[in-house]
Design an enzyme around this catalytic site. Structure first.
Site, PDB file in Angstrom:
ATOM      1  N   HIS A  24       0.837  -1.204   0.000  1.00 14.20           N
ATOM      2  CA  HIS A  24       0.000   0.000   0.000  1.00 14.20           C
ATOM      3  C   HIS A  24       0.873   1.256   0.000  1.00 14.20           C
ATOM      4  CE1 HIS A  24      -3.095  -2.652   2.219  1.00 14.20           C
ATOM      5  NE2 HIS A  24      -3.554  -2.473   0.999  1.00 14.20           N
ATOM      6  N   LYS A  74     -16.269  -7.672   4.076  1.00 12.84           N
ATOM      7  CA  LYS A  74     -15.192  -8.219   4.905  1.00 12.84           C
ATOM      8  C   LYS A  74     -15.439  -7.883   6.375  1.00 12.84           C
ATOM      9  CE  LYS A  74     -11.516  -7.546   1.452  1.00 12.84           C
ATOM     10  NZ  LYS A  74     -10.255  -6.828   1.197  1.00 12.84           N
ATOM     11  N   ARG A 109      -1.702  -6.083  -8.233  1.00 17.34           N
ATOM     12  CA  ARG A 109      -0.642  -7.081  -8.106  1.00 17.34           C
ATOM     13  C   ARG A 109      -0.696  -8.083  -9.245  1.00 17.34           C
ATOM     14  NH1 ARG A 109      -2.520  -8.358  -2.179  1.00 17.34           N
ATOM     15  NH2 ARG A 109      -4.351  -8.295  -3.476  1.00 17.34           N
ATOM     16  N   SER A 154      -3.094  -7.853   2.666  1.00 16.56           N
ATOM     17  CA  SER A 154      -3.541  -7.701   4.056  1.00 16.56           C
ATOM     18  C   SER A 154      -4.082  -9.000   4.619  1.00 16.56           C
ATOM     19  CB  SER A 154      -4.607  -6.608   4.154  1.00 16.56           C
ATOM     20  OG  SER A 154      -4.066  -5.350   3.838  1.00 16.56           O
TER      21      SER A 154
END
Length: 162
Positions: free
Chosen positions: A17, A41, A90, A127
């Protein structure tokens, strides 16, 4: 003045990040790191903790500020008068997940999303993986900014095993 919003749940903030925000800052006059709640989430860290950890990660970096996002990103983008949203990628799976959100933000707020390809040396850092490693007592301090590892370990009830 060009302003970009770099949104995310940052649960927790990682070196990936930080890399994306720093590179976004080289393209925009100001980057607002928007710490949001992802309704799909269950967060490990509360929004106040995530904001504080992100602020510490960017302390001393001119042109970067951290704010909580309460509600729709499109409304937040309008409120801070942003010209763009910046998201890190990514790989292809990230693009597949981010594209519908980018299109919705364009529809709702008329804002474009700029995709920044993440540093390959950091591509394995997510994360969710950081939290999983911490839950099982693995070392995470080399994946996150200073102080974040302690907060994550405390939240998962694990001691430092680095």
């Amino acid at each position: 003045m060009t302003i970009a919003v770099c949104p995310g749940s940052f649960d927790p903030i990682t070196l990936g990040h930080v890399d994306v925000v720093r590179r976004a800052r080289s393209m925009f006059d100001e980057v607002v790191v928007g710490v949001a709640t992802n309704s799909s989430k269950s967060a490990l860290l509360g929004v106040e903790a995530r904001v504080a950890l992100a602020r510490a990660a960017f302390e001393g970096i001119d042109g970067v500020r951290v704010e909580p996002v309460d509600g729709l990103l499109a409304e937040f983008v309008r409120a801070v008068r942003a010209n763009a949203v910046v998201k890190g990628l990514r790989g292809g799976a990230d693009f597949d997940a981010e594209l519908p959100m980018a299109l919705m933000n364009r529809h709702l707020a008329g804002v474009e999303t700029v995709f920044v390809v993440g540093d390959p040396a950091l591509a394995h850092i997510a994360s969710s993986l950081v939290k999983d490693v911490a839950r099982y007592g693995g070392a995470i301090d080399d994946l996150v900014p200073p102080g974040v590892g302690d907060a994550v370990r405390a939240a998962v009830g694990r001691e430092d095993r680095t």
